[in-house]
Scaffold this motif. Sequence first.
Motif, PDB file in Angstrom:
ATOM      1  N   LYS A  91      13.497  10.320   0.689  1.00  0.00           N
ATOM      2  CA  LYS A  91      14.612   9.684   1.383  1.00  0.00           C
ATOM      3  C   LYS A  91      15.743   9.443   0.399  1.00  0.00           C
ATOM      4  O   LYS A  91      15.555   9.510  -0.807  1.00  0.00           O
ATOM      5  CB  LYS A  91      14.193   8.384   2.057  1.00  0.00           C
ATOM      6  N   ASP A 135      18.704   6.647  -0.553  1.00  0.00           N
ATOM      7  CA  ASP A 135      19.338   5.342  -0.395  1.00  0.00           C
ATOM      8  C   ASP A 135      20.727   5.434  -1.020  1.00  0.00           C
ATOM      9  O   ASP A 135      21.000   6.318  -1.831  1.00  0.00           O
ATOM     10  CB  ASP A 135      18.547   4.242  -1.114  1.00  0.00           C
ATOM     11  N   VAL A 136      21.584   4.511  -0.666  1.00  0.00           N
ATOM     12  CA  VAL A 136      22.954   4.507  -1.171  1.00  0.00           C
ATOM     13  C   VAL A 136      23.250   3.135  -1.769  1.00  0.00           C
ATOM     14  O   VAL A 136      23.053   2.115  -1.106  1.00  0.00           O
ATOM     15  CB  VAL A 136      23.958   4.813  -0.027  1.00  0.00           C
ATOM     16  N   ASP A 137      23.682   3.129  -3.024  1.00  0.00           N
ATOM     17  CA  ASP A 137      24.136   1.881  -3.641  1.00  0.00           C
ATOM     18  C   ASP A 137      25.604   1.681  -3.283  1.00  0.00           C
ATOM     19  O   ASP A 137      26.412   2.582  -3.447  1.00  0.00           O
ATOM     20  CB  ASP A 137      23.979   1.929  -5.158  1.00  0.00           C
ATOM     21  N   THR A 189      24.990  -3.955  -2.713  1.00  0.00           N
ATOM     22  CA  THR A 189      23.677  -3.820  -2.090  1.00  0.00           C
ATOM     23  C   THR A 189      23.209  -2.376  -2.102  1.00  0.00           C
ATOM     24  O   THR A 189      23.994  -1.463  -2.337  1.00  0.00           O
ATOM     25  CB  THR A 189      23.723  -4.331  -0.629  1.00  0.00           C
ATOM     26  N   ARG A 190      21.951  -2.183  -1.857  1.00  0.00           N
ATOM     27  CA  ARG A 190      21.395  -0.847  -1.635  1.00  0.00           C
ATOM     28  C   ARG A 190      21.210  -0.683  -0.130  1.00  0.00           C
ATOM     29  O   ARG A 190      20.561  -1.482   0.524  1.00  0.00           O
ATOM     30  CB  ARG A 190      20.059  -0.684  -2.334  1.00  0.00           C
ATOM     31  N   MET A 191      21.841   0.354   0.407  1.00  0.00           N
ATOM     32  CA  MET A 191      21.800   0.586   1.846  1.00  0.00           C
ATOM     33  C   MET A 191      20.831   1.718   2.156  1.00  0.00           C
ATOM     34  O   MET A 191      20.715   2.676   1.401  1.00  0.00           O
ATOM     35  CB  MET A 191      23.187   0.973   2.368  1.00  0.00           C
ATOM     36  N   ASN A 192      20.146   1.593   3.275  1.00  0.00           N
ATOM     37  CA  ASN A 192      19.303   2.665   3.773  1.00  0.00           C
ATOM     38  C   ASN A 192      20.206   3.668   4.476  1.00  0.00           C
ATOM     39  O   ASN A 192      21.104   3.284   5.215  1.00  0.00           O
ATOM     40  CB  ASN A 192      18.269   2.083   4.744  1.00  0.00           C
ATOM     41  N   TRP A 193      20.002   4.947   4.262  1.00  0.00           N
ATOM     42  CA  TRP A 193      20.796   5.992   4.898  1.00  0.00           C
ATOM     43  C   TRP A 193      19.924   6.625   5.972  1.00  0.00           C
ATOM     44  O   TRP A 193      19.147   7.538   5.690  1.00  0.00           O
ATOM     45  CB  TRP A 193      21.216   7.010   3.852  1.00  0.00           C
ATOM     46  N   THR A 251      16.121   9.669   5.952  1.00  0.00           N
ATOM     47  CA  THR A 251      14.914   8.906   5.648  1.00  0.00           C
ATOM     48  C   THR A 251      13.671   9.782   5.636  1.00  0.00           C
ATOM     49  O   THR A 251      12.668   9.409   5.060  1.00  0.00           O
ATOM     50  CB  THR A 251      14.705   7.753   6.637  1.00  0.00           C
TER      51      THR A 251
END
Length: 98
Positions: A19, A21-23, A32-36, A40
């Motif tokens: 997966k 993730d995006v900082d 924050t660290r975002m879920n993309w 996933t």
Amino acid sequence: MSKEAIKQKIVEEPILNLKVDVDRSVNGNYETRMNWPSFTMIDLTDVFMTPLENETIIADDVARKRALKFKARLKAYIIEKSDQSDLKNFDWSEWGIL
């Protein structure tokens, strides 16, 4: 029945889940660290089929071989770098399936 008479069989199956993730930073400050959600569950064969710039299209069978080779290398890496007691219940039988 005593605890000794009941022997549990524990099986842990390693699953490769790629997966992205995006900082997120604002004005250079980490927030924050975002879920993309779009990324996933990345399909490993699709990754190896995706041509890079100035590259020809990669055949499905070639991509599958590369993906399986990657998984074999990752398994070897996991086994080498892990504490062997962490792997005692691992069942690798499904690992070679894409």
